[in-house]
Design a protein around this motif. Structure first.
Motif, short mmCIF file in Angstrom:
data_model
loop_
_atom_site.label_atom_id
_atom_site.label_comp_id
_atom_site.label_asym_id
_atom_site.label_seq_id
_atom_site.Cartn_x
_atom_site.Cartn_y
_atom_site.Cartn_z
N THR A 64 0.82 -1.21 0.00
CA THR A 64 0.00 0.00 0.00
C THR A 64 0.86 1.26 0.00
OG1 THR A 64 -0.15 -0.09 2.42
CG2 THR A 64 -1.96 -1.10 1.16
N GLY A 65 2.12 1.11 -0.36
CA GLY A 65 3.01 2.26 -0.43
C GLY A 65 2.83 3.01 -1.74
N ALA A 66 3.85 3.73 -2.14
CA ALA A 66 3.78 4.59 -3.33
C ALA A 66 3.42 3.79 -4.59
CB ALA A 66 5.09 5.33 -3.53
N GLN A 69 -0.14 2.51 -4.62
CA GLN A 69 -1.05 3.60 -4.96
C GLN A 69 -1.05 3.87 -6.46
OE1 GLN A 69 -0.12 7.01 -2.48
NE2 GLN A 69 -0.01 5.72 -0.66
N THR A 88 -1.22 -5.93 3.12
CA THR A 88 -0.11 -5.25 3.77
C THR A 88 0.22 -5.95 5.08
OG1 THR A 88 0.72 -3.10 4.54
CG2 THR A 88 -1.61 -3.55 4.89
N ALA A 92 -1.22 0.68 7.93
CA ALA A 92 -0.97 2.06 8.32
C ALA A 92 -2.19 2.89 7.94
CB ALA A 92 0.27 2.59 7.61
N PRO A 93 -2.36 4.07 8.52
CA PRO A 93 -3.51 4.91 8.16
C PRO A 93 -3.61 5.18 6.65
CG PRO A 93 -2.40 5.81 10.08
CD PRO A 93 -1.56 4.68 9.59
N GLU A 94 -2.45 5.30 5.99
CA GLU A 94 -2.47 5.53 4.53
C GLU A 94 -3.05 4.33 3.79
OE1 GLU A 94 0.42 5.68 6.36
OE2 GLU A 94 0.61 7.84 6.57
N GLY A 95 -2.72 3.12 4.26
CA GLY A 95 -3.25 1.91 3.64
C GLY A 95 -4.75 1.78 3.84
N ALA A 97 -6.81 4.26 4.30
CA ALA A 97 -7.44 5.28 3.44
C ALA A 97 -7.44 4.84 1.99
CB ALA A 97 -6.70 6.61 3.59
N LEU A 98 -6.36 4.21 1.53
CA LEU A 98 -6.28 3.74 0.14
C LEU A 98 -7.34 2.68 -0.13
CD1 LEU A 98 -4.68 3.86 -2.55
CD2 LEU A 98 -3.21 2.06 -1.62
N GLN A 101 -10.70 4.37 -0.28
CA GLN A 101 -10.82 5.16 -1.51
C GLN A 101 -11.23 4.29 -2.70
OE1 GLN A 101 -7.14 7.07 -2.59
NE2 GLN A 101 -7.85 7.58 -4.63
#
Length: 181
Positions: A64-66, A69, A88, A92-95, A97-98, A101
């Motif tokens: 779920t990193g760059a 995405q 993952t 992480a919060p970014e993952g 959210a991804l 989304q």
């Protein structure tokens, strides 16, 4: 060596047909296989339907990193493809959210590979994780699009190709810049 690894990656049956985008690098044309072309090719080779529009190819993305995405954004624009889940090791919060989304599940990698509703996976994780993830995906019958570099060594690259060959699944490598001047 990098040259041997590149040759190994080319043996991974990455099709080099006319469906590639052509860009200029140092004034010289180069061929870049698009992720859309790779998954469309996998679809036609593995399904009996006339086109992906008649059904969906369900994809999971490991990472779920760059790069995860980037691939999620690309897959969101391909007709006949449905992004089902992200895998993952540590959400992480970014993952989170991804996944939200893209209206997809967020799972551990082993859980993602165990899902019967996923046809293929994108491996967008650090290079040292490619070997175990591609081997596990092949064992579960999932086609693989692996981000570059394919592996850290020639032996690992060969092991990846052998694992997918034994399982009868496709392996494609995200070699977006294959020719340097």
């Amino acid at each position: 060596s990098p040259r041997q690894l590149c040759r190994t990656a080319q043996r991974a049956r990455l099709c080099r047909a006319a469906h590639h985008k052509v860009k200029l690098w140092g004034g010289k044309p180069i061929q870049i296989p698009t992720i859309e072309f790779v998954f469309t090719r996998i679809w036609y080779d593995t399904h009996n339907t006339a086109s992906p529009a008649e059904d969906y190819m369900r994809i999971g993305i490991l990472g779920t990193g760059a790069m995860g995405q980037v691939h999620a954004s690309a897959l969101a624009h391909i007709a006949g493809v449905q992004l089902v889940a992200f895998g993952t090791r540590a959400p992480a919060p970014e993952g989170v959210a991804l996944a939200q989304q893209h209206n997809a599940r967020l799972l551990l990698p082993a859980e993602l590979l165990a899902q019967p509703d996923i046809d293929a996976v994108v491996v967008a994780t650090p290079t040292d994780t490619h070997l175990p993830l591609v081997q596990a995906a092949a064992q579960t019958g999932k086609h693989v699009f692996c981000e570059k570099p394919l592996a850290r060594t020639l032996a690992e690259g060969t092991a990846l190709i052998e694992a997918t060959d034994r399982a009868g699944v496709r392996l494609a490598v995200g070699q977006v810049v294959r020719y340097f001047a």
